[in-house]
Design a protein around this motif. Structure first.
Motif, mmCIF file in Angstrom:
data_model
loop_
_atom_site.group_PDB
_atom_site.id
_atom_site.type_symbol
_atom_site.label_atom_id
_atom_site.label_comp_id
_atom_site.label_asym_id
_atom_site.label_seq_id
_atom_site.Cartn_x
_atom_site.Cartn_y
_atom_site.Cartn_z
ATOM 1 N N GLY B 670 0.821 -1.221 0.000
ATOM 2 C CA GLY B 670 0.000 0.000 0.000
ATOM 3 C C GLY B 670 0.846 1.258 0.000
ATOM 4 O O GLY B 670 0.467 2.278 -0.579
ATOM 5 N N GLN B 671 2.005 1.202 0.653
ATOM 6 C CA GLN B 671 2.908 2.357 0.624
ATOM 7 C C GLN B 671 3.399 2.606 -0.798
ATOM 8 O O GLN B 671 3.534 3.746 -1.228
ATOM 9 C CB GLN B 671 4.114 2.114 1.540
ATOM 10 C CG GLN B 671 3.785 2.156 3.011
ATOM 11 C CD GLN B 671 3.309 3.525 3.442
ATOM 12 O OE1 GLN B 671 4.014 4.519 3.305
ATOM 13 N NE2 GLN B 671 2.096 3.602 3.931
ATOM 14 N N HIS B 673 1.814 1.684 -3.582
ATOM 15 C CA HIS B 673 0.673 2.182 -4.366
ATOM 16 C C HIS B 673 0.485 3.684 -4.154
ATOM 17 O O HIS B 673 0.283 4.445 -5.102
ATOM 18 C CB HIS B 673 -0.622 1.488 -3.954
ATOM 19 C CG HIS B 673 -0.582 -0.005 -4.075
ATOM 20 N ND1 HIS B 673 -1.274 -0.834 -3.222
ATOM 21 C CD2 HIS B 673 0.046 -0.809 -4.948
ATOM 22 C CE1 HIS B 673 -1.054 -2.089 -3.567
ATOM 23 N NE2 HIS B 673 -0.261 -2.101 -4.619
ATOM 24 N N GLY B 674 0.522 4.085 -2.892
ATOM 25 C CA GLY B 674 0.307 5.503 -2.582
ATOM 26 C C GLY B 674 1.461 6.359 -3.091
ATOM 27 O O GLY B 674 1.267 7.483 -3.550
ATOM 28 N N ALA B 677 1.044 6.962 -6.786
ATOM 29 C CA ALA B 677 0.005 7.959 -7.083
ATOM 30 C C ALA B 677 0.528 9.373 -6.825
ATOM 31 O O ALA B 677 0.312 10.292 -7.627
ATOM 32 C CB ALA B 677 -1.243 7.691 -6.248
ATOM 33 N N MET B 714 -5.667 6.130 -12.249
ATOM 34 C CA MET B 714 -4.633 5.155 -11.904
ATOM 35 C C MET B 714 -4.806 3.893 -12.760
ATOM 36 O O MET B 714 -5.895 3.601 -13.231
ATOM 37 C CB MET B 714 -4.741 4.815 -10.418
ATOM 38 C CG MET B 714 -4.381 5.974 -9.508
ATOM 39 S SD MET B 714 -2.595 6.291 -9.476
ATOM 40 C CE MET B 714 -2.416 7.614 -10.617
ATOM 41 N N PRO B 715 -3.716 3.142 -12.976
ATOM 42 C CA PRO B 715 -3.823 1.962 -13.850
ATOM 43 C C PRO B 715 -4.702 0.867 -13.245
ATOM 44 O O PRO B 715 -4.906 0.838 -12.032
ATOM 45 C CB PRO B 715 -2.371 1.469 -13.963
ATOM 46 C CG PRO B 715 -1.623 2.114 -12.863
ATOM 47 C CD PRO B 715 -2.350 3.346 -12.469
ATOM 48 N N ASP B 716 -5.191 -0.010 -14.103
ATOM 49 C CA ASP B 716 -5.979 -1.140 -13.630
ATOM 50 C C ASP B 716 -5.136 -2.043 -12.731
ATOM 51 O O ASP B 716 -3.915 -2.053 -12.827
ATOM 52 C CB ASP B 716 -6.479 -1.963 -14.826
ATOM 53 C CG ASP B 716 -7.639 -1.260 -15.521
ATOM 54 O OD1 ASP B 716 -8.204 -0.325 -14.930
ATOM 55 O OD2 ASP B 716 -7.963 -1.659 -16.654
ATOM 56 N N LEU B 717 -5.816 -2.815 -11.918
ATOM 57 C CA LEU B 717 -5.096 -3.676 -10.965
ATOM 58 C C LEU B 717 -4.071 -4.557 -11.663
ATOM 59 O O LEU B 717 -2.945 -4.713 -11.205
ATOM 60 C CB LEU B 717 -6.089 -4.555 -10.191
ATOM 61 C CG LEU B 717 -7.088 -3.828 -9.286
ATOM 62 C CD1 LEU B 717 -7.998 -4.837 -8.597
ATOM 63 C CD2 LEU B 717 -6.382 -2.955 -8.256
ATOM 64 N N PHE B 720 -0.552 -3.063 -12.527
ATOM 65 C CA PHE B 720 0.289 -2.485 -11.472
ATOM 66 C C PHE B 720 0.854 -3.628 -10.632
ATOM 67 O O PHE B 720 0.143 -4.235 -9.849
ATOM 68 C CB PHE B 720 -0.538 -1.524 -10.615
ATOM 69 C CG PHE B 720 0.263 -0.664 -9.658
ATOM 70 C CD1 PHE B 720 1.628 -0.856 -9.448
ATOM 71 C CD2 PHE B 720 -0.357 0.360 -8.959
ATOM 72 C CE1 PHE B 720 2.352 -0.068 -8.571
ATOM 73 C CE2 PHE B 720 0.354 1.174 -8.073
ATOM 74 C CZ PHE B 720 1.715 0.940 -7.892
#
Ligand code: FES
Ligand code: FES
Lengths: 154, 783
Positions: B670-671, B673-674, B677, B714-717, B720
């Protein structure tokens, strides 16, 4: 002005000014601080609540316009000790970081899944596109919505 | 060392302990708190970027029944809101309420009333007589000879300094024989880069609640990354004894560095509470918050030289920091920027000149990465350009020159050097390259047509903490308290704040792992300055490495006490006893291996210790980390550029990270991913520009005109991918390092390299907005 709102399933009466925002009524009068202020101008979705099941922005609505309607906030979602499947899914997928955006996202998710129990990823992103999260990059949030959709069918 | 796969709790995904509160809306952030009889505050802020306040007229506001607070009524001292550096590196130029405001939005006066609406009416009733003064919105302008000096006098360790030509501070460094080194180079690239100025847009606006106590003290709940530094500053300003200042841990609605410093509103609210003797609350509106803090913007004049065979030799960086109107940590940043610049690649000689300059803009502060995203953007794009000039693949160029295990690492600058003991750089690059088929990427300049695809890569790192073998000018240590309860659970009490990344969850896992306890038996207790030992601040990606290091140290002490008590109870040799988790009994168990019946649970130990009057098993200690090991990251990003509109679409991302042992897998991802972004919007979206006439923000404080990515951007799952490489950091708790900032740092450089790959155009100014890209395409290709 006297108004009556069904808040999380309970009829409640309030005396409000004509210019009182629904967000302020919820946070200050109802003391339901799960609904957040993030911008006050409809840009972030942190104040999302349900009005008769539809996701609305409480910062963009007058309290008097909720008169006679049902308002659901994040506090009303879990029943007693058990989390709602959406809430559980957000935790299971690591979709909660600071958690400030979370109530808004959860309420938007509820509105989405109530209408469309099987959304695809594009539909999820489309529906949540008014909510901002600065922490998660939305990846685990989208996963949480998918996971919640499965859980709600169980 | 135990193998990672043998861990019981570390490395497992669990439901975060603060999770239920966060998903049910019962988590109370600072802005959610209220007290009976509380007054609401509003601030009067400067409408000018530079002015002298001649008089604040309060009578009309007071007629409305409001309390007022003017510059004359607050302690007349200069302070620095950030207390992370030692006094010789702490420049003080702030006043609680400004007599000479230096930016639009600087607080001048305050009001308090029974309701927010009354407070708003009262603040509108305040009138100010100003004398306007010249203002500067460009660092080059403000440091020209003859420019009006913005600060007359600032303080450094008790001495007054005069910041002539608006130069706040400088730092120059040199290592190796640069003159000789330049002569060795076959190719040299020299460029000037300009960064954007970004707003943190932490979702919760800053807030504070202060309660005056009957003993003359105060209790404070505020948005902060450090409760102890808040207390220290309030002690320094108001002279209250520290025992009478209690600052409570309050969950952060994210922060990203914007509350490393004690927020401007905190001392104002304290002054109001002390005046009115009533609880006061002040929550910033978004329009106020957006004028309160911003990232540093920087100009880099950089020169980098290498040999034909692809060996980097030497570099020079000339950095200008536009810090805005007040110093929060500009001097410390000049040192860190040097560190960020020389820590990715080996340079046998280097020189660095830097200057921080005052302008009449919002004061800048740390923003996730503390200048590293800006510096790494420059480093990673100039590396690409130099590789191209030499004719070597940019990935191979990096593999040849990266600083890795066993090498000296500058990290946060020359005072925080240490040796790298774990590095997954090579694996990140090679694995990532394989996934994206790097060596078959499009060649820059080969594409025509409206849509063009590009693939870029970039590296990054950040220090885990600001620890070092010797003390420098940065304070970095943490502390913990652990005590055994009578039911066999432990209470863990720390001052360290969790930004939301799951830091405290990781600490709980570290404690559970060490003590052999079920994770449920570790209670994370929220506390305050009076009931915790010092922790400097949650910043510098130090939460797990430093804070977790302290938790582990104290857990070991508790473990020894448990062992001693168990030995007495079991009539066994203490050193021969073993620990294990008993999930059925939900207890930690201590036993003598192979001897039946010789075992005892933590609960039995605590029960016995109470009845036999042996006392409570508890420990408290501080911990200083001996290093600040880099966590490494590498990104591969694919974009499509629409050459008709200049719009860039993020197609896919592969991100690799070396964070040592991964303690919370999903939250660690999650870090990343954030970070992606935030880095993406740094690269293509964000900028705060100022109106040169009014000095105010062009966006007028409106989020409508300050865009960050929404879910659809943001890109699709499936597009990423995040992977962690297997490393173990010998100095980290169970081998762990940080992640928060390294997750973001390489992104803008990677995006710029991808766009270059698509268009064969290099950009030297951020953001890579549609307009900027379109203009460049038109210049290159005509209409
Ligand atoms: S607070 Fe309502 S949309 Fe931001
Ligand atoms: S979790 Fe922090 S803003 Fe979404």
């Amino acid at each position: 002005m006297k108004i009556t709102i069904n808040v999380n399933g309970k009829q409640q009466r309030f005396d409000v000014e004509p210019n009182t925002l629904l967000l302020n009524l919820i946070r200050d009068e109802m003391s339901l601080t799960g609904t957040k202020y993030g911008c006050g101008i409809g840009e972030c979705g942190a104040c999302t609540v349900l009005l008769d099941g539809d996701a609305v922005l409480a910062c963009m609505m007058l309290a008097v316009d909720a008169d006679g309607h049902r308002v659901d906030t994040v506090e009303g979602l879990s029943d007693g000790n058990k989390l709602h499947p959406i809430q559980q899914a957000y935790l299971d997928e690591g979709a909660v970081q600071c958690g400030f955006c979370t109530p808004g996202f959860i309420m938007s998710t509820k509105a989405l899944l109530d209408k469309n129990p099987n959304p695809n990823e594009a539909e999820i992103r489309e529906y949540l596109n008014g909510n901002i999260c600065r922490c998660t990059g939305y990846v685990n949030i989208v996963k949480a919505v998918q996971c919640a959709a499965v859980k709600m069918k169980e | 060392m135990t193998r990672k796969s043998d861990y019981v709790t570390v490395g497992k995904d669990t439901q975060r302990k603060d999770g239920v509160a966060k998903v049910t809306g019962s988590e109370k952030f600072a802005s959610d708190l209220s007290l009976p009889g509380m007054l609401h505050m509003r601030l009067l802020k400067s409408s000018f970027p530079h002015a002298k306040v001649l008089k604040v007229h309060t009578r009309e506001a007071e007629k409305l029944g409001a309390y007022t607070l003017t510059p004359e009524e607050v302690p007349d001292i200069k302070y620095c809101p950030r207390l992370v550096s030692t006094p010789e590196a702490t420049y003080k130029d702030w006043r609680i309420l400004a007599k000479k405001p230096l930016y639009v939005g600087e607080p001048i006066a305050a009001v308090a009333a029974d309701t927010e609406e009354e407070a708003q009416l009262a603040v509108e009733a305040l009138k100010v007589d100003y004398e306007q003064l010249p203002a500067y919105f460009d660092a080059e302008e403000s440091r020209k000879p003859g420019a009006t000096q913005l600060h007359d006098a600032i303080e450094l360790k008790g001495t007054i300094i005069n910041p002539e030509r608006n130069i706040a501070c400088t730092l120059d460094l040199q290592e190796g024989d640069t003159d000789a080194a330049w002569k060795e180079c076959d190719e040299v690239v020299e460029r000037t880069y300009r960064t954007n100025r970004r707003y943190h847009l932490q979702l919760e606006t800053k807030s504070v609640l202060v309660k005056p106590e009957i003993d003359g003290g105060i209790s404070v709940w505020s948005t902060t990354q450090s409760i102890h530094n808040t207390r220290l500053l309030l002690h320094e300003i108001f002279g209250l004894p520290m025992g009478k200042i209690r600052v409570y841990k309050t969950p952060l609605g994210s922060s990203f560095g914007s509350s490393i410093q004690v927020n401007t509103i905190v001392p104002i609210a304290v002054a109001m509470a002390l005046k009115t003797r009533k609880p006061v609350k002040l929550t910033m509106t978004r329009e106020e918050d957006i004028r309160d803090h911003v990232s540093y913007n920087m100009i880099f004049k950089v020169k980098l030289g290498a040999k034909k065979d692809g060996t980097l030799v030497v570099g020079h960086l000339d950095a200008v920091l536009d810090l805005g109107s007040h110093q929060i940590q500009a001097y410390a940043l000049l040192g860190c920027m040097a560190g960020w610049w020389v820590s990715l690649y080996r340079l046998k000689a280097k020189s660095y000149k830097s200057v921080a300059v005052y302008t009449n803009k919002t004061p800048s502060c740390a923003f996730r990465g503390y200048g590293n995203p800006q510096v790494s953007w420059m480093v990673e794009t100039i590396m690409d350009e130099l590789a191209e000039k030499i004719g070597i693949d940019p990935l191979d160029f990096r593999l040849k020159n990266y600083i890795g295990e066993g090498e000296i690492f500058w990290g946060q600058g020359p005072t925080v050097k240490s040796v790298i003991r774990s590095s997954g750089v090579e694996e990140i690059l090679k694995r990532g390259a394989k996934i994206v088929d790097w060596y078959n990427r499009p060649r820059a300049g080969n594409q025509t047509g409206r849509y063009r695809k590009g693939l870029g890569m970039g590296r990054g790192f950040h220090t885990s903490s600001a620890g070092a073998p010797v003390p420098g000018t940065v304070v970095d240590f943490s502390g913990a308290i652990i005590k055994l309860n009578e039911d066999g659970t432990v209470d863990y009490i720390t001052a360290l704040m969790d930004h939301g990344g799951g830091t405290l969850e990781a600490h709980a896992k570290i404690i559970a792992e060490e003590l052999c306890l079920p994770l449920d038996n570790v209670n994370v207790i929220s506390a305050d300055t009076s009931t915790t030992v010092y922790d400097v601040c949650t910043h510098a990606s130090r939460g797990i490495y430093s804070g977790g290091g302290a938790a582990l140290k104290v857990a070991k002490q508790v473990k020894e006490k448990l062992r001693t008590f168990a030995a007495r109870m079991l009539d066994a040799e203490a050193s021969a006893l073993s620990f294990r988790v008993d999930n059925d009994r939900k207890q930690g168990v201590i036993y003598a291996e192979g001897i039946k019946g010789r075992e005892v649970t933590f609960k039995e130990i605590a029960y016995n210790a109470r009845h036999k009057n042996w006392g409570t098993i508890a420990a408290v200690d501080s911990y200083r980390q001996p290093a600040c090991p880099p966590h490494f990251t590498g990104y591969f990003i694919e974009v499509t550029v629409d050459t008709w509109t200049g719009k860039v679409k993020l197609d896919s991302v592969v991100a690799g990270a070396d964070i040592g042992t991964v303690i919370n897998p999903k939250l660690a991802a999650g870090q990343v991913h954030g970070g992606l972004a935030q880095g993406w919007s740094m690269a293509v979206m964000e900028d705060m520009s100022y109106d040169a006439k009014t000095g105010d923000l062009i966006n007028n404080g409106n989020l409508t005109d300050y865009k960050i990515p929404y879910p659809r951007d943001m890109p699709d799952l499936e597009d990423f991918e995040v992977f962690f490489v297997e490393t173990v950091e010998p100095t980290g708790p169970f081998g762990a390092k940080g992640i928060g900032e390294g997750a973001l740092n390489p992104v803008a450089g990677t995006v710029a390299n991808a766009i270059q790959n698509a268009l064969d155009i290099r950009f030297y100014e951020l953001p890579l907005s549609k307009e900027r890209i379109l203009r460049a395409i038109m210049e290159k290709e005509g209409q």
